[in-house]
Scaffold this motif. Structure first.
Motif, short mmCIF file in Angstrom:
data_model
loop_
_atom_site.label_atom_id
_atom_site.label_comp_id
_atom_site.label_asym_id
_atom_site.label_seq_id
_atom_site.Cartn_x
_atom_site.Cartn_y
_atom_site.Cartn_z
N ASP A 27 0.32 -1.14 -0.16
CA ASP A 27 0.08 0.28 -0.21
C ASP A 27 0.99 1.10 0.13
O ASP A 27 0.32 2.21 0.18
N LEU A 28 1.71 1.38 -0.09
CA LEU A 28 2.93 2.36 -0.31
C LEU A 28 2.70 3.18 -1.69
O LEU A 28 2.43 2.18 -3.03
N PRO A 29 2.86 4.35 -1.90
CA PRO A 29 3.47 5.54 -2.91
C PRO A 29 4.07 4.44 -3.87
O PRO A 29 5.10 3.60 -3.22
N THR A 30 4.34 4.63 -5.12
CA THR A 30 5.10 4.56 -5.86
C THR A 30 6.84 5.04 -5.55
O THR A 30 6.72 6.58 -4.91
N LEU A 31 7.78 3.76 -5.27
CA LEU A 31 9.19 4.76 -5.23
C LEU A 31 9.72 4.57 -6.34
O LEU A 31 10.05 3.42 -7.08
N ARG A 32 9.98 6.20 -6.94
CA ARG A 32 10.64 5.84 -8.05
C ARG A 32 12.29 7.01 -7.82
O ARG A 32 12.32 7.86 -7.35
N LEU A 33 12.79 6.00 -8.14
CA LEU A 33 14.65 6.19 -8.07
C LEU A 33 14.87 7.35 -9.10
O LEU A 33 14.66 6.98 -9.87
N MET A 34 15.70 8.61 -9.10
CA MET A 34 16.41 9.39 -10.02
C MET A 34 17.13 9.94 -10.03
O MET A 34 17.93 9.95 -8.98
N LYS A 53 19.60 20.82 -2.66
CA LYS A 53 19.87 19.94 -2.11
C LYS A 53 18.77 18.64 -1.71
O LYS A 53 19.70 17.72 -0.52
N LEU A 54 17.86 18.87 -2.52
CA LEU A 54 16.60 17.75 -2.02
C LEU A 54 17.48 16.27 -2.64
O LEU A 54 17.61 16.00 -3.68
N VAL A 55 16.93 15.15 -1.34
CA VAL A 55 17.21 14.59 -1.20
C VAL A 55 16.65 13.18 -2.06
O VAL A 55 16.21 12.14 -2.23
N ALA A 56 15.14 13.44 -0.83
CA ALA A 56 13.65 12.60 -1.06
C ALA A 56 12.19 13.34 -0.61
O ALA A 56 12.39 14.68 -0.48
N LEU A 57 11.24 12.89 -1.73
CA LEU A 57 10.23 14.00 -1.82
C LEU A 57 8.71 12.85 -1.48
O LEU A 57 8.84 12.32 -2.70
N TYR A 58 8.34 13.00 -0.84
CA TYR A 58 6.91 11.77 -0.57
C TYR A 58 5.90 13.49 -1.66
O TYR A 58 5.08 14.38 -1.11
N GLU A 63 1.13 10.50 -5.18
CA GLU A 63 0.97 9.64 -4.40
C GLU A 63 1.90 8.39 -4.79
O GLU A 63 2.23 7.70 -5.29
N GLN A 64 3.79 9.19 -4.56
CA GLN A 64 4.57 8.66 -5.61
C GLN A 64 5.68 8.71 -3.88
O GLN A 64 5.23 10.50 -3.01
N ILE A 65 7.06 8.53 -4.05
CA ILE A 65 8.37 9.28 -3.27
C ILE A 65 9.20 9.07 -3.81
O ILE A 65 9.54 8.11 -4.58
N LEU A 66 9.90 9.78 -4.83
CA LEU A 66 10.97 10.35 -5.30
C LEU A 66 12.36 10.41 -4.75
O LEU A 66 12.29 10.93 -3.41
N VAL A 67 12.89 10.21 -5.03
CA VAL A 67 14.71 9.69 -4.25
C VAL A 67 15.29 9.81 -4.94
O VAL A 67 15.19 9.43 -6.45
N ARG A 68 16.60 10.43 -5.00
CA ARG A 68 18.03 10.57 -5.68
C ARG A 68 18.19 8.71 -5.89
O ARG A 68 18.40 8.54 -5.16
N ALA A 69 18.83 8.83 -7.00
CA ALA A 69 19.17 8.01 -7.23
C ALA A 69 20.78 6.99 -7.26
O ALA A 69 20.64 5.93 -7.01
N ASP A 70 20.91 8.12 -6.47
CA ASP A 70 23.19 8.17 -6.26
C ASP A 70 22.87 7.72 -4.53
O ASP A 70 24.07 7.51 -4.50
N LEU A 71 21.69 7.23 -3.82
CA LEU A 71 21.69 6.49 -3.05
C LEU A 71 22.06 5.63 -3.00
O LEU A 71 21.99 4.33 -3.34
N ASP A 72 23.32 5.48 -1.84
CA ASP A 72 23.57 3.59 -1.43
C ASP A 72 22.18 2.88 -0.14
O ASP A 72 22.84 3.59 1.25
N LEU A 73 21.51 2.52 -0.75
CA LEU A 73 20.30 2.08 0.14
C LEU A 73 20.54 0.90 1.52
O LEU A 73 19.85 0.91 2.37
#
Length: 183
Positions: A27-34, A53-58, A63-73
């Motif tokens: 049920d989480l929003p779509t997670l988009r690595l960008m 300086k944005l790293v991630a954003l809900y 209904e999506q979470i945008l996340v920097r693709a260069d993060l080491d999760l």
């Protein structure tokens, strides 16, 4: 794409530390690595400098979470930003229309998400802390100049930074007690 075991763990952390009920991973929003530039362009097309300086954003509306693709999760400092965004998701599900309905609610929401993110980092034995500048900020009286969905903040008038840090600490204690009662 991020590992479902990791996402499930981070969602559980967000729920446990915030006190908001957990939602199923499905049920989480779509997670988009960008790519960082694409994230900035999508999040702040009119004011890209505001999001450098944005790293991630809900994105609650879409209904999506945008996340920097260069993060080491696999790195707690980097994946702590997912914990932060998951707190927003859980809060939005809990509060409905009252979620970030004005500047003060948004500022409280951000402070809570950073508090949870920093508690997670502390649990992981990490020294990094994020969002500390919000302790000395308040919503500007005139929000019309903020435009769109953004909010305009300013330094708290008449309060030294020590007083604001103490006030923020006391609010975090109250938030922690409230989160414990929600469980």
């Amino acid at each position: 794409m991020a590992d479902t075991v990791l996402l499930s763990y981070l969602l559980g952390v967000a729920s446990a530390l915030s006190g908001y009920p957990e939602v199923p991973l499905a049920d989480l929003p779509t997670l988009r690595l960008m790519a960082p530039a694409a994230l900035v362009e999508e999040a702040c097309p009119d004011e890209p400098r505001e999001c450098e300086k944005l790293v991630a954003l809900y994105d609650h509306d879409r209904e999506q979470i945008l996340v920097r693709a260069d993060l080491d999760l696999d790195n707690p400092a980097d994946n702590s930003f997912l914990v932060h965004e998951f707190v927003h998701v859980l809060e939005a599900r809990q509060k409905g229309a009252l979620y970030q309905h004005d500047c003060n609610a948004t500022l409280r929401s951000e402070r809570e998400a950073y508090r949870v993110q920093n508690r997670y980092l502390q649990q992981e034995g990490r020294a990094e802390r994020f969002g500390t500048m919000l302790a000395t900020m308040v919503c500007a009286r005139d929000q019309r100049m903020a435009g769109g969905e953004s909010m305009k903040l300013e330094l708290a008038p008449g309060a030294s930074s020590e007083e604001r840090v103490l006030e923020n600490f006391m609010q975090e204690l109250r938030d922690g007690a409230a989160a414990a009662r929600r469980r």
